[in-house]
Enzyme design. Structure first.
Site, PDB file in Angstrom:
ATOM      1  N   ARG A  36      64.102   7.780 -21.762  1.00  0.00           N
ATOM      2  CA  ARG A  36      62.845   8.510 -21.902  1.00  0.00           C
ATOM      3  C   ARG A  36      62.119   8.038 -23.150  1.00  0.00           C
ATOM      4  O   ARG A  36      62.699   7.987 -24.227  1.00  0.00           O
ATOM      5  CB  ARG A  36      63.110  10.024 -21.994  1.00  0.00           C
ATOM      6  CG  ARG A  36      63.100  10.705 -20.656  1.00  0.00           C
ATOM      7  CD  ARG A  36      63.403  12.179 -20.767  1.00  0.00           C
ATOM      8  NE  ARG A  36      62.491  12.910 -21.644  1.00  0.00           N
ATOM      9  CZ  ARG A  36      62.340  14.233 -21.601  1.00  0.00           C
ATOM     10  NH1 ARG A  36      62.997  14.941 -20.714  1.00  0.00           N
ATOM     11  NH2 ARG A  36      61.530  14.837 -22.443  1.00  0.00           N
TER      12      ARG A  36
ATOM     13  N   ARG B 138      54.424  27.356 -23.984  1.00  0.00           N
ATOM     14  CA  ARG B 138      55.000  26.821 -25.218  1.00  0.00           C
ATOM     15  C   ARG B 138      54.254  27.322 -26.445  1.00  0.00           C
ATOM     16  O   ARG B 138      54.681  27.038 -27.564  1.00  0.00           O
ATOM     17  CB  ARG B 138      54.904  25.292 -25.192  1.00  0.00           C
ATOM     18  CG  ARG B 138      56.184  24.565 -24.782  1.00  0.00           C
ATOM     19  CD  ARG B 138      55.862  23.095 -24.678  1.00  0.00           C
ATOM     20  NE  ARG B 138      56.972  22.205 -24.887  1.00  0.00           N
ATOM     21  CZ  ARG B 138      57.748  21.710 -23.919  1.00  0.00           C
ATOM     22  NH1 ARG B 138      57.575  22.074 -22.679  1.00  0.00           N
ATOM     23  NH2 ARG B 138      58.705  20.848 -24.214  1.00  0.00           N
TER      24      ARG B 138
ATOM     25  N   ARG C 163      59.357  16.836 -31.984  1.00  0.00           N
ATOM     26  CA  ARG C 163      59.423  17.817 -30.901  1.00  0.00           C
ATOM     27  C   ARG C 163      60.176  19.074 -31.354  1.00  0.00           C
ATOM     28  O   ARG C 163      59.782  20.197 -31.024  1.00  0.00           O
ATOM     29  CB  ARG C 163      60.095  17.199 -29.669  1.00  0.00           C
ATOM     30  CG  ARG C 163      59.192  16.144 -29.022  1.00  0.00           C
ATOM     31  CD  ARG C 163      59.922  15.331 -27.992  1.00  0.00           C
ATOM     32  NE  ARG C 163      60.341  16.137 -26.864  1.00  0.00           N
ATOM     33  CZ  ARG C 163      61.465  15.948 -26.188  1.00  0.00           C
ATOM     34  NH1 ARG C 163      62.286  14.984 -26.524  1.00  0.00           N
ATOM     35  NH2 ARG C 163      61.757  16.716 -25.182  1.00  0.00           N
TER      36      ARG C 163
ATOM     37  N   ARG D 167      70.881  11.331 -24.359  1.00  0.00           N
ATOM     38  CA  ARG D 167      69.995  11.319 -23.193  1.00  0.00           C
ATOM     39  C   ARG D 167      69.028  10.129 -23.248  1.00  0.00           C
ATOM     40  O   ARG D 167      68.719   9.513 -22.227  1.00  0.00           O
ATOM     41  CB  ARG D 167      69.206  12.637 -23.112  1.00  0.00           C
ATOM     42  CG  ARG D 167      68.359  12.742 -21.860  1.00  0.00           C
ATOM     43  CD  ARG D 167      67.768  14.131 -21.696  1.00  0.00           C
ATOM     44  NE  ARG D 167      66.615  14.330 -22.555  1.00  0.00           N
ATOM     45  CZ  ARG D 167      65.952  15.486 -22.651  1.00  0.00           C
ATOM     46  NH1 ARG D 167      66.368  16.543 -21.993  1.00  0.00           N
ATOM     47  NH2 ARG D 167      64.908  15.600 -23.423  1.00  0.00           N
TER      48      ARG D 167
ATOM     49  N   LYS E  21      68.061  23.025 -20.923  1.00  0.00           N
ATOM     50  CA  LYS E  21      67.211  23.842 -20.043  1.00  0.00           C
ATOM     51  C   LYS E  21      67.099  23.267 -18.631  1.00  0.00           C
ATOM     52  O   LYS E  21      67.220  24.002 -17.661  1.00  0.00           O
ATOM     53  CB  LYS E  21      65.778  23.937 -20.586  1.00  0.00           C
ATOM     54  CG  LYS E  21      65.601  24.782 -21.815  1.00  0.00           C
ATOM     55  CD  LYS E  21      64.118  25.015 -22.093  1.00  0.00           C
ATOM     56  CE  LYS E  21      63.316  23.750 -22.339  1.00  0.00           C
ATOM     57  NZ  LYS E  21      63.684  22.989 -23.520  1.00  0.00           N
TER      58      LYS E  21
END
Ligand code: AMP
Length: 185
Positions: A131, A88, A142, A125, A13
């Site tokens: 992160r 969300r 998630r 990632r 996204k």
């Protein structure tokens, strides 16, 4: 143009949002980025959000809704925007409807992606960006929250005639071309 991009964590996204915004000259509004910016700046909002983000949980609406409302009131959002990561939940859809008033969303773009593939991408990632919410356990949480609370929003936007679905698998350029075609049609 007022757009929303949806899709599971790891569907690409953020990357695609940047491409769409530069192509259509609109502002990218990512709630995840806003939380991370607040955290980097050491604001109270950032400290509060971190507790939830690190666990893969949704930040409470009492924090999130006000942040989005303020961002949508910024001058650069007036000419159009792409929301990324908000709403969300069904409750946030109602909040957003209230914020947008008489000028609702024009399109809702859903990037679809296979779960195995997004888990792989998120692990890559995590290694590249470090992160703190990209550990395997948090990634699983998630994705679970997305399936439970966010995926149902696509049916809601479909019933409003706004949903455009695009296959998120393939190279960045391939997906960008698909999105561009879908938004222009
Ligand atoms: P993202 O960068 O979109 O993956 O968002 C990172 C994290 O920020 C999420 O896992 C949530 O903890 C938090 N977050 C982002 N957007 C929202 C939202 N609309 N409502 C609640 N929490 C959010």
């Amino acid at each position: 143009m007022r757009l929303l991009i949806m899709g599971p964590p790891g569907a690409g996204k953020g990357t695609q949002a940047e491409m769409i915004c530069s192509e259509f000259g609109i502002t990218h509004i990512s709630t995840g980025d806003l939380f991370r910016l607040n955290l980097a700046q050491g604001t109270a909002l950032g400290q509060e959000a971190k507790k939830y983000m690190d666990a893969g949980e949704y930040v409470p609406d009492s924090v999130t809704n006000g942040m989005v409302r303020a961002r949508l009131n910024d001058a650069d959002a007036k000419a159009g925007f792409l929301l990324d990561g908000y709403p969300r939940t069904v409750a946030q859809v109602a909040e957003l409807d209230g914020m947008l008033g008489a000028t609702p969303l024009d399109r809702v773009l859903e990037l679809t992606a296979d779960t195995e593939e997004v888990v792989k991408r998120l692990i890559v990632r995590a290694n590249e960006q470090g992160r703190s919410d990209d550990t395997t356990e948090v990634i699983r949480r998630r994705l679970e929250l997305y399936a439970e609370q966010t995926a149902p929003l696509t049916a809601l936007y479909k019933s409003r005639g706004l949903l455009v679905q695009v296959d998120g698998l393939g190279s960045i350029a391939e997906v960008t071309a698909r999105i561009s075609d879908a938004l222009k049609s």
